[in-house]
Design a protein around this motif. Structure first.
Motif, PDB file in Angstrom:
ATOM      1  N   GLY A 238      44.127  35.869  31.986  1.00 26.84           N
ATOM      2  CA  GLY A 238      43.818  36.387  33.323  1.00 26.84           C
ATOM      3  C   GLY A 238      43.734  35.272  34.355  1.00 26.84           C
ATOM      4  O   GLY A 238      44.251  35.395  35.468  1.00 26.84           O
ATOM      5  N   LEU A 239      43.071  34.166  33.984  1.00 29.19           N
ATOM      6  CA  LEU A 239      42.979  33.027  34.896  1.00 29.19           C
ATOM      7  C   LEU A 239      44.345  32.414  35.168  1.00 29.19           C
ATOM      8  O   LEU A 239      44.660  32.027  36.297  1.00 29.19           O
ATOM      9  CB  LEU A 239      42.021  31.976  34.345  1.00 29.19           C
TER      10      LEU A 239
ATOM     11  N   ALA B  43      48.287  33.190  42.916  1.00 23.46           N
ATOM     12  CA  ALA B  43      47.773  32.460  44.076  1.00 23.46           C
ATOM     13  C   ALA B  43      48.765  31.389  44.514  1.00 23.46           C
ATOM     14  O   ALA B  43      48.997  31.193  45.717  1.00 23.46           O
ATOM     15  CB  ALA B  43      46.422  31.836  43.755  1.00 23.46           C
TER      16      ALA B  43
ATOM     17  N   PHE C  72      46.185  34.792  37.505  1.00 19.70           N
ATOM     18  CA  PHE C  72      45.627  34.680  38.848  1.00 19.70           C
ATOM     19  C   PHE C  72      46.074  33.389  39.522  1.00 19.70           C
ATOM     20  O   PHE C  72      46.440  33.387  40.706  1.00 19.70           O
ATOM     21  CB  PHE C  72      44.092  34.742  38.787  1.00 19.70           C
TER      22      PHE C  72
END
Length: 152
Positions: free
Chosen positions: A14-15, A22, A18
């Motif tokens: 997930g990180l 970004a 993300f």
């Protein structure tokens, strides 16, 4: 795989997702970001030499020259302190006039002139982009600042 390891893997994935999203959004914003400069800043070399940006000010009275093809226009944008020659090929807005506010977007040429790909004219007597109004006011103040003379 234990539940704890699975949770760590899901959080890590997930990180990573993300971070990638970004990075893509920031890259898209950076490539579409267009900064505003006054003619004084352009003449002082504060504007990028190889990137797109906007210049705002007034169309100098008597500076508009139209080429024979009917589409190419040359004019000067001024903040009453400095002048930047602009060339534009295309249809001008109906409100484009000498002595009126204008914002042009494009690139600076090696000879110091500005090649515009977009011309925006203010839409009524009371409106001017805040950046252009601030640049004109600053130029007026520096251009008409009183000088103090030393007593004899």
């Amino acid at each position: 795989m234990k539940p704890r390891q699975r949770r760590i893997a899901i959080i890590g994935f997930g990180l990573l997702a993300f971070g990638l999203a970004a990075a893509l959004v920031l890259n898209a914003l950076r490539s579409n970001l267009v900064f505003f400069f006054s003619p004084s800043q352009v003449v002082a070399n504060a504007a990028p030499r190889n990137g797109a940006f906007r210049i705002g000010g007034l169309v100098e009275t008597g500076s508009v020259r139209r080429a024979g093809d009917g589409l190419t226009v040359r004019f000067v944008v001024t903040d009453l302190a400095q002048r930047v020659p602009v060339s534009y090929r295309g249809l001008l807005p109906d409100l484009f006039r000498e002595g009126k506010g204008v914002v042009v977007a494009g690139r600076l040429q090696p000879d110091g002139s500005f090649e515009a790909n977009q011309v925006l004219a203010k839409h009524d007597e009371n409106y001017m982009p805040p950046e252009a109004a601030a640049a004109l006011e600053q130029a007026r103040q520096s251009h008409t600042a009183p000088t103090l003379e030393a007593p004899p």
